[in-house]
Design a protein around this motif. Sequence first.
Motif, PDB file in Angstrom:
ATOM      1  N   ALA A   1     -28.040  35.231 -26.080  1.00 56.40           N
ATOM      2  CA  ALA A   1     -27.534  36.512 -26.590  1.00 56.40           C
ATOM      3  C   ALA A   1     -27.550  36.522 -28.110  1.00 56.40           C
ATOM      4  O   ALA A   1     -27.882  37.532 -28.736  1.00 56.40           O
ATOM      5  CB  ALA A   1     -26.125  36.763 -26.056  1.00 56.40           C
ATOM      6  N   GLY A   2     -27.190  35.388 -28.709  1.00 60.54           N
ATOM      7  CA  GLY A   2     -27.273  35.288 -30.164  1.00 60.54           C
ATOM      8  C   GLY A   2     -28.693  35.445 -30.656  1.00 60.54           C
ATOM      9  O   GLY A   2     -28.940  36.036 -31.719  1.00 60.54           O
ATOM     10  N   GLY A   3     -29.656  34.904 -29.899  1.00 58.39           N
ATOM     11  CA  GLY A   3     -31.052  35.073 -30.271  1.00 58.39           C
ATOM     12  C   GLY A   3     -31.478  36.532 -30.261  1.00 58.39           C
ATOM     13  O   GLY A   3     -32.239  36.980 -31.130  1.00 58.39           O
ATOM     14  N   MET A   4     -30.998  37.289 -29.285  1.00 56.84           N
ATOM     15  CA  MET A   4     -31.319  38.720 -29.228  1.00 56.84           C
ATOM     16  C   MET A   4     -30.710  39.469 -30.410  1.00 56.84           C
ATOM     17  O   MET A   4     -31.352  40.340 -31.017  1.00 56.84           O
ATOM     18  CB  MET A   4     -30.814  39.301 -27.912  1.00 56.84           C
ATOM     19  N   ILE A   5     -29.469  39.149 -30.750  1.00 54.66           N
ATOM     20  CA  ILE A   5     -28.820  39.788 -31.898  1.00 54.66           C
ATOM     21  C   ILE A   5     -29.595  39.497 -33.173  1.00 54.66           C
ATOM     22  O   ILE A   5     -29.847  40.390 -33.997  1.00 54.66           O
ATOM     23  CB  ILE A   5     -27.365  39.294 -32.022  1.00 54.66           C
ATOM     24  N   ILE A   6     -30.003  38.255 -33.329  1.00 52.77           N
ATOM     25  CA  ILE A   6     -30.763  37.871 -34.515  1.00 52.77           C
ATOM     26  C   ILE A   6     -32.107  38.589 -34.542  1.00 52.77           C
ATOM     27  O   ILE A   6     -32.599  38.978 -35.616  1.00 52.77           O
ATOM     28  CB  ILE A   6     -30.935  36.342 -34.543  1.00 52.77           C
TER      29      ILE A   6
ATOM     30  N   VAL B   1     -27.348  28.616 -31.340  1.00 52.21           N
ATOM     31  CA  VAL B   1     -26.873  29.864 -30.748  1.00 52.21           C
ATOM     32  C   VAL B   1     -27.379  29.999 -29.316  1.00 52.21           C
ATOM     33  O   VAL B   1     -28.371  29.379 -28.928  1.00 52.21           O
ATOM     34  CB  VAL B   1     -27.317  31.087 -31.582  1.00 52.21           C
ATOM     35  N   ASN B   2     -26.704  30.817 -28.536  1.00 54.74           N
ATOM     36  CA  ASN B   2     -27.122  31.056 -27.158  1.00 54.74           C
ATOM     37  C   ASN B   2     -28.151  32.177 -27.106  1.00 54.74           C
ATOM     38  O   ASN B   2     -28.450  32.799 -28.134  1.00 54.74           O
ATOM     39  CB  ASN B   2     -25.905  31.366 -26.280  1.00 54.74           C
TER      40      ASN B   2
ATOM     41  N   ASP C   1     -22.527  28.017 -31.501  1.00 55.76           N
ATOM     42  CA  ASP C   1     -21.720  27.781 -30.305  1.00 55.76           C
ATOM     43  C   ASP C   1     -21.764  26.299 -29.925  1.00 55.76           C
ATOM     44  O   ASP C   1     -22.817  25.779 -29.573  1.00 55.76           O
ATOM     45  CB  ASP C   1     -22.270  28.633 -29.148  1.00 55.76           C
ATOM     46  N   PRO C   2     -20.612  25.581 -29.989  1.00 57.44           N
ATOM     47  CA  PRO C   2     -20.595  24.157 -29.621  1.00 57.44           C
ATOM     48  C   PRO C   2     -20.997  23.903 -28.176  1.00 57.44           C
ATOM     49  O   PRO C   2     -21.434  22.799 -27.844  1.00 57.44           O
ATOM     50  CB  PRO C   2     -19.136  23.744 -29.862  1.00 57.44           C
ATOM     51  N   LEU C   3     -20.870  24.898 -27.313  1.00 62.00           N
ATOM     52  CA  LEU C   3     -21.280  24.713 -25.922  1.00 62.00           C
ATOM     53  C   LEU C   3     -22.796  24.627 -25.794  1.00 62.00           C
ATOM     54  O   LEU C   3     -23.317  24.049 -24.837  1.00 62.00           O
ATOM     55  CB  LEU C   3     -20.749  25.864 -25.055  1.00 62.00           C
ATOM     56  N   ILE C   4     -23.510  25.204 -26.732  1.00 63.15           N
ATOM     57  CA  ILE C   4     -24.973  25.157 -26.729  1.00 63.15           C
ATOM     58  C   ILE C   4     -25.459  23.845 -27.312  1.00 63.15           C
ATOM     59  O   ILE C   4     -26.419  23.243 -26.823  1.00 63.15           O
ATOM     60  CB  ILE C   4     -25.540  26.349 -27.520  1.00 63.15           C
TER      61      ILE C   4
ATOM     62  N   THR D   1     -35.932  31.107 -29.922  1.00 60.17           N
ATOM     63  CA  THR D   1     -37.057  31.482 -30.789  1.00 60.17           C
ATOM     64  C   THR D   1     -37.905  32.552 -30.129  1.00 60.17           C
ATOM     65  O   THR D   1     -38.314  33.533 -30.776  1.00 60.17           O
ATOM     66  CB  THR D   1     -37.914  30.241 -31.095  1.00 60.17           C
ATOM     67  N   THR D   2     -38.177  32.395 -28.841  1.00 63.93           N
ATOM     68  CA  THR D   2     -38.970  33.394 -28.119  1.00 63.93           C
ATOM     69  C   THR D   2     -38.273  34.747 -28.107  1.00 63.93           C
ATOM     70  O   THR D   2     -38.893  35.790 -28.389  1.00 63.93           O
ATOM     71  CB  THR D   2     -39.214  32.919 -26.677  1.00 63.93           C
ATOM     72  N   LEU D   3     -36.997  34.756 -27.791  1.00 66.64           N
ATOM     73  CA  LEU D   3     -36.257  36.016 -27.675  1.00 66.64           C
ATOM     74  C   LEU D   3     -36.165  36.734 -29.015  1.00 66.64           C
ATOM     75  O   LEU D   3     -36.400  37.947 -29.102  1.00 66.64           O
ATOM     76  CB  LEU D   3     -34.861  35.747 -27.112  1.00 66.64           C
TER      77      LEU D   3
END
Length: 574
Positions: free
Chosen positions: A439-444, A436-437, A491-494, A391-393
Motif C-alpha cells: 500500500a505504501g508503494g502505491m501511495i509513493i 514499506v508495504n 513499517d517494522p513488520l515489513i 518497486t513494481t507497484l
Amino acid sequence: MIKRLSPILRWTVCGLVLTLGAIQVKAQATNAAPAAPAPAAAAPAAATPAAPPAPTLASLNTSVTTLNQQVADLAAYVTNGQAGNELATTTEGNNDSILKSGLNPQPIPANAKAGTEPAYPNMVPGPGHNAWMLTSTALVLMMTLPGLALFYGGMVRRKNVLSVCAQCFAITGLVTILWWLCGYGLVFGVNHGYCDPKTGAATASPLGDLSYACFGHTVFNFPNDSCQPQYVDSIPNGNYGYWMSNNVYACFQLTFAIITPALIVGGIAERMKFSALVIFIGAWMFIVYFPLAHNVWGVDGMFNGVWNANAKVKGMDFAGGTVVHMSSGWSGLTLALIVGRRIGWGKTHFSPHSTVLTFIGASLLWVGWYGFNAGSACAADIIAANAFTTTTLATATASFVWPTMEYFLKGKATVIGFCSGAVAGLVVITPACGYVNPAGGMIIGVIAGTIPYLTTTYMKPLLGYDDALDVFGVHAVGGMCGAMATGFLADPLINPNLSGGAGGQAMADLCDWSKGHLLYVQQFYIVLFTMCISCIGTAIIGYALKFTIGLRPTPEQEESGLDLSDHGEEGYIL
C-alpha cells in the motif's frame, strides 16, 4: 530476515543433512577399504577380522554437535542469517560443515607481524545469495550502459547524441578506476582511526580509510583486522551480508557509484566540454559521493541508523534516494546554473530527436532497477521480495499517473510522459522499497506521478533554469519525496531489521505511530545534509573549473554539436 524456520522446513533441512551425512560416511568407508592382495601359492587361512570398536559416548556427542552445526548453517543460509560455524584460519579441520568446506584461509598481509593471523572470521559465500547479487550487479550496470545513455541520448538533439553516450562511457571507466584505487574503502571500509580504543569496535566516522585501497593490497591495509575481511576477495564481509562475497558487493556498489554522476549529465547536456566534465566528475566523487555514501550506508556511517548503533542521525536510505538521486539532482541543477543556459534557450524548441531511443532506455532502466532496489537487500530473501514488489507497484502507478496528468492539463498523454513517470516512480520508491508495504508503494507511485510532473512542467519555466533533461525535477525532487515518504511509511513488520538491526529499539520507536513515528525528523536531517554537500561541493568544483580551463565549448562548437566538436563523429549519417 526471517527469525525462525517453520517446523516443516526445519525437519526438511534435518533430513537433507542426515541423507548427505549418510552418503558421505558410506563413501568414506568404501574409499577406506584396502585392495585385496594377490593370492599366494600356499596362503594360510585368513584370520577373522577384528570387530570395529564400539562408538564411545564422546564420539557420539561429537557427531551430534557436528550435525547441529550443519543444521544451524543450513538454517542461517535459508534465512539469510549469520552462520554459527565459522571457519578457522588454518587449512585443516574445516570440513565439518556442509556449507563451509574447502575454502583456503586468507593470506597474511605484508605489513602483519610474523606469526599473526587475520582476526576477522573466515566465512564462505552462499551460492544462491551470491548468484542473486551477481545478477543484480549486471542489471544495475545495464542501467547506465546502455539504459541511461539511450534514455538521455534520445532526448537531446541528434547532433549531441554521441556526446551523451561518450560521457556515460567515460564516467563508467573513470569511476571504476577510482573505486578500485580507494573509493570502495572510503565508502564501505571501517575507519580504524575512529574505532573504540578499548574494544576495537567500529563507532561512527565521516569517511572510511585506505585499508581497502587497491582492494586491500597496499601498505595501508590494517593488519590483523577484526572489523572487516583483510582483503576485497570472495570471503563475505559480514558488515553488509553474511552470504555475499566481499568482491561481489564491491562490484555491486560500484555500479551505484557509476550511475550517480552519470545522472548529472542530464542537467548540463548539450553544452559542457567533455574534458571539463571528466575532471569535474573525478573531483565530485571525492568531495560529494564518497563522504555522502559512507555516512548513509557505511557500517560506521554517521547517518546509518539501521546498522550503526552509534549513528548521530537515525535515518535510513534503502537503495539510494539521497545518496544517488538527490545528490545527482541537486548537483545537476547547481552545475547547470554555473554553466549557463543553452544557446537559444527560451527561443528554440529543444524537442527529443528520438522518442524511440528514450522509450528503449526507460524500459531498460525499469528492468535494471530491480537489481538496484531488490539487490540492495544483499540477499535473495523476503526483504528483496518486498522491495521487488513495491518497486513494481510504484513504478507502474507513476507511469500511469504522469501521462494522466498530462492528458487533463495539456490535452495529450505523451510517450515521454510515460517514460518520465516510470523513472520518477523508480526514483521515489528507491529509498523506501525495502521498508514499506505494498500500500505504501502505491501511495509513493501517486506522489511520484504528480509532484515531479508539476516541478518539471510548471516550476522549471517559472524559475527559468535550464535543467536540460529534468534531472533536478525527477531525481532531486523525487529523491526528497521518497526520503520523506520513508519517514512516514516505514513499517517494522515489513523489514525486521528496523527493530532487530544494530539500531535496535531506537529505530523501532522511530517507526512506532503510538510514539509519533518521528522517523521523518531524522529523514529531514539526511535530506538537508545531502542538499548542502551536493550544492556546496558542486559549486566549489564548478567555479574552480570555470575560472581555469572553462566549462563550455565555443558558441560555434555548441551550434555544430558536441558530437563533432568533442569526438569528431556523428551519430547519424543520412
